[in-house]
Scaffold this active site. Structure first.
Site, short mmCIF file in Angstrom:
data_model
loop_
_atom_site.label_atom_id
_atom_site.label_comp_id
_atom_site.label_asym_id
_atom_site.label_seq_id
_atom_site.Cartn_x
_atom_site.Cartn_y
_atom_site.Cartn_z
N GLU A 201 0.81 -1.22 0.00
CA GLU A 201 0.00 0.00 0.00
C GLU A 201 0.84 1.27 0.00
O GLU A 201 0.48 2.26 -0.64
CB GLU A 201 -0.94 0.00 1.20
CG GLU A 201 -1.85 1.21 1.31
CD GLU A 201 -2.83 1.31 0.16
OE1 GLU A 201 -3.08 2.44 -0.31
OE2 GLU A 201 -3.36 0.27 -0.29
N GLU A 202 1.97 1.26 0.72
CA GLU A 202 2.70 2.50 0.95
C GLU A 202 4.12 2.52 0.42
O GLU A 202 4.70 3.58 0.24
CB GLU A 202 2.73 2.81 2.45
CG GLU A 202 1.39 2.73 3.16
CD GLU A 202 0.33 3.69 2.63
OE1 GLU A 202 0.64 4.49 1.71
OE2 GLU A 202 -0.80 3.64 3.11
N SER A 604 -10.30 10.19 -0.43
CA SER A 604 -9.20 9.73 0.41
C SER A 604 -8.56 10.93 1.10
O SER A 604 -9.20 11.59 1.93
CB SER A 604 -8.21 8.92 -0.42
OG SER A 604 -7.38 8.13 0.41
N ASP A 679 -14.23 -1.03 2.91
CA ASP A 679 -12.94 -0.37 2.71
C ASP A 679 -11.91 -0.97 3.66
O ASP A 679 -12.04 -0.87 4.89
CB ASP A 679 -13.09 1.13 2.96
CG ASP A 679 -11.93 1.95 2.42
OD1 ASP A 679 -10.81 1.42 2.37
OD2 ASP A 679 -12.15 3.12 2.05
N HIS A 711 -12.10 0.70 -1.01
CA HIS A 711 -11.71 2.11 -1.04
C HIS A 711 -12.02 2.77 -2.38
O HIS A 711 -12.40 3.94 -2.44
CB HIS A 711 -10.22 2.22 -0.72
CG HIS A 711 -9.75 3.62 -0.50
ND1 HIS A 711 -10.25 4.44 0.48
CD2 HIS A 711 -8.80 4.37 -1.15
CE1 HIS A 711 -9.65 5.61 0.45
NE2 HIS A 711 -8.77 5.60 -0.54
#
Length: 737
Positions: A201-202, A604, A679, A711
């Site tokens: 994800e990051e 977001s 989500d 999401h």
């Protein structure tokens, strides 16, 4: 010149084609209004073809595999995904759904593929199984199990295909079909060869294993998720059912996974473990093999993300050395620009040490041999190193931050000798051929639909792969007359920095009239929204319904240098708000915008910003649509949140950066909240917590939730519903009575 002619053609077409109304249903429907847009463009290693993924005419979200044969100039379908699926819908495992959500893959069918080293075969996953296509031959199915095989790769010599099944690492011999299971303890909280949540994800690391160049070994991660907090996430489906999903989510300030780096020998199955250091609370950011197949390079990032070590480990001797260390007084941004030169003892690396990301040349002892690029602009991605020609190719923003171009620079340090290779104004995405003689250029502009050309390395167009002319046959042709015009410009931030904006105005724009306006905001780090690129989205719907729309890249957004970005450090939702308010004040100063009818929307981080703007500037923003917002940064993950706000147990950064100290400023009836109820990234808890405080404060608001949606709130019907309601909301708040 061609781009100028195309823009003129755009204008000419609008005068000869009968105008149709662009509805929301048509915007989200098929065929795509972009035209025959292609994805996954790759030049084959042998340089004979360009392959790509292309959506079906009847549903552009379902992709097939195509090729453009360079010598013949012919385009042909290689694999029809529907044929292999037998006409059935693709059913994804929960792991694959989550993996695609992390990678922002919205398509189905064939969504990924890989070449063998010689370019003679293609590997692709479909429906949970793996397939190999020998070019010119027939598709061969490699796996056929009830389990879902993911993250498949060819070994360097294409003897094997590797993949993950049931949280373990496997290989299969391409010729014989014989499978070998390389790890055995995967399952439960143990993930072998898989990227953990924050890596996907990051950290932009989607894999957990890496082949040695001589294909005798594989380096892989062993992840233990047991320290990560286990939470229950409730997925409410459309049929009324409620599914309880147990998910391990590393909330800011809580424990991360335990990670190990192993090396397994293919023939013997013997396994060794690489020492990642005494400190266990670290991030394993990147892993690469050196060309000698005897050394593994890994990048180790500390929990605070202020230090990054590049370490070489000798897998035979069990020794290692730290080659270089990067440090920062804020955070270090990860990159994929490490490239080892095969014919020398050097490598290319990128760093922000000058305040801007640039390329540097090192030797294998860690000696800095000099900068390859320099200046007050940002290198984006290292695209290719042609060692024979002594040339480095990279994409970046030397000329302007709102256009992405391909550049060349000598491999020997000479940072002033930068040559731009893409001439057309706009946004370019490239794939450079293995021999460095050609590249594929996929580019677009605000009035130029995506098109793909094969070019020589001097930028000359050799042939069109997808010309995509905006003529009377184009899917967007009926709607050209109503296409909103785009204006680019800058305003000044309070510290004097230039803030780039793009403004969309109705096709029949009259400066003597007064229009309502909507600010489309993201505002968060690592993202750039103002780009000279094609995009038919909700902004066009707003423009066609009589709105002016503005996007602004505030301080904190990407590709402007470290000083521009780090103003948000330990203070999110402050300077970004100041800059977006300045954008709204700029709008108010335009004689054609009604200062009392300005709205805002975002998704977001943009949802977070929408709430902040309604809270802190209610006298300016009279309506706001907030989709999937983070409201309390303690509810978001470690790697992203701690990078910018630090440890939530130290100081007050989290308190002042959340929305809750300010939401009493929201005026009743000005907020519409939207969230997917499944989500798994920005948990629905964020919206629930906000709802509770708004109710306690007596603030009325609108709410729309989407059962079973994550999401991205994917799906034609769901997206159509969301945007229909969004338009109604803005019309009810901002249109003059």
């Amino acid at each position: 010149m061609r781009t100028i002619l195309l823009a003129a053609g755009f204008a000419a077409l609008s005068s000869v084609v009968t105008a149709d109304e662009l509805t929301i249903d048509r915007m989200v429907g098929s065929p795509s209004l972009d035209g025959p847009k292609v994805a996954g463009l790759k030049i084959s290693p042998d340089g004979e073809r360009v392959t790509f993924l292309k959506g079906k005419d009847e549903d552009f979200r379902v992709q097939d595999l195509w090729e453009f044969h360079i010598a013949s100039g012919e385009t042909r379908l290689l694999v029809d995904s529907s044929d292999l699926l037998g006409g059935e819908d693709e059913v994804l495992s929960e792991v694959e759904k989550a993996r695609r959500e992390r990678q922002r893959i919205t398509a189905s069918g064939i969504v990924d593929y890989h070449y063998s080293k010689d370019g003679k075969s293609l590997l692709f996953p479909l429906g949970g199984d793996l397939y190999v296509l020998p070019i010119g031959g027939t598709v061969k199915r490699l796996t056929e199990t009830d389990a879902f095989e993911t993250d498949a790769k060819f070994s360097p010599e294409a003897t094997y295909v590797s993949f993950i099944r049931d949280q373990n690492l496997f290989i299969v011999n391409v010729d014989t079909g014989a499978e070998t299971q390389l790890t055995n303890d995967g399952g439960g909280t143990i993930l072998n060869g898989m990227a953990e949540f924050v890596a996907q994800e990051e950290m932009d690391r989607d894999t957990g294993y890496w082949w040695a160049p001589d294909e005798t070994r594989i380096a892989f991660t062993r992840v233990d998720e047991s320290p990560v907090k286990l939470v229950n996430r409730y997925e409410l489906s459309a049929d009324g059912g409620v599914t309880t999903i147990e998910q391990r989510y590393p909330f800011a300030g809580t424990d991360n996974v335990l990670i190990e780096l192993g090396v397994v020998e293919i023939e013997s199955g013997d396994m060794d473990w690489i020492d990642l250091g005494e400190e266990k609370d670290i991030y394993l950011a990147r892993v690469n093999w050196l060309p000698d197949s005897g050394h593994v390079a890994f990048q180790r990032q500390n929990r605070a993300q202020s230090k990054l070590d590049l370490v070489f480990a000798d897998v035979e001797k069990g020794t290692q050395s730290t080659i270089l260390t990067e440090t920062s007084d804020s955070w270090l941004t990860l990159h994929h620009n490490l490239t080892f030169l095969k014919d020398s003892d050097r490598f290319v690396w990128s760093s922000e040490r000058s305040g801007f990301r640039h390329l540097y040349l090192y030797d294998l002892e860690g000696n800095d041999l000099g900068a390859l690029t320099s200046g007050q602009w940002v290198v984006g991605k290292l695209e290719h190193v042609d060692e024979k020609a002594g040339t480095v190719y990279f994409s970046g923003f030397k000329d302007t931050p709102i256009e992405n171009h391909l550049y060349a620079v000598p491999l020997d340090p000479a940072p002033d000798k930068v040559t731009r290779l893409t001439a057309e104004s706009g946004w370019h995405g490239v794939d450079v051929g293995k021999d460095g003689s050609i590249f594929v250029d996929s580019f677009s502009g605000p009035d130029l639909p995506p098109r793909v050309a094969l070019k020589s390395m001097d930028g000359e167009i050799l042939t069109w792969i997808e010309d995509n002319p905006l003529d009377e046959t184009h899917p967007y042709a009926p709607f050209v007359e109503g296409h909103g015009g785009t204006v680019f410009g800058t305003i000044k931030a309070e510290d004097g920095a230039d803030l780039h904006y793009m403004m969309l105005r109705p096709a029949d724009f009259d400066p003597e009239k007064t229009y309502p306006a909507v600010v489309n905001v993201y505002g968060g780090p690592g993202v750039q929204r103002v780009r000279k690129a094609w995009g038919i989205d909700f902004d066009q719907i707003l423009v066609r319904n009589g709105y002016v729309v503005l996007k602004l890249d505030n301080r904190g957004s990407s590709n402007r240098g470290k000083a521009f970005e780090k103003v948000i450090y330990h203070n999110m939702g402050d300077r970004e708000v100041v800059d977006q308010v300045a954008a709204a004040e700029f709008l108010k100063g335009q004689g054609f915008v009604d200062p009392d009818r300005i709205g805002v929307y975002g998704w977001s981080y943009g949802g977070f910003m929408t709430i902040q703007l309604l809270s802190k500037a209610p006298e300016i923003f009279k309506a706001g649509l907030s989709v999937a917002p983070v409201t309390d940064w303690r509810l978001y993950d470690t790697h992203y949140t701690e990078r910018f706000l630090g440890d939530p147990n130290v100081g007050d950064a989290y308190d002042k950066s959340s929305v809750f100290p300010y939401v009493d400023g929201i005026r009743s009836g000005t907020l519409r909240l939207v969230h997917g109820m499944a989500d798994d990234n920005v948990f629905f808890d964020n919206t629930v917590k906000l709802m509770s405080q708004l109710q306690e404060s007596g603030v009325s608001f609108e709410l729309m939730t989407y059962p079973g949606k994550r999401h991205g709130i994917r799906g034609e019907k769901a997206r159509g519903h969301l945007w229909h309601d969004a338009l109604k909301f803005f019309d009810s708040r901002l249109k003059a009575e």
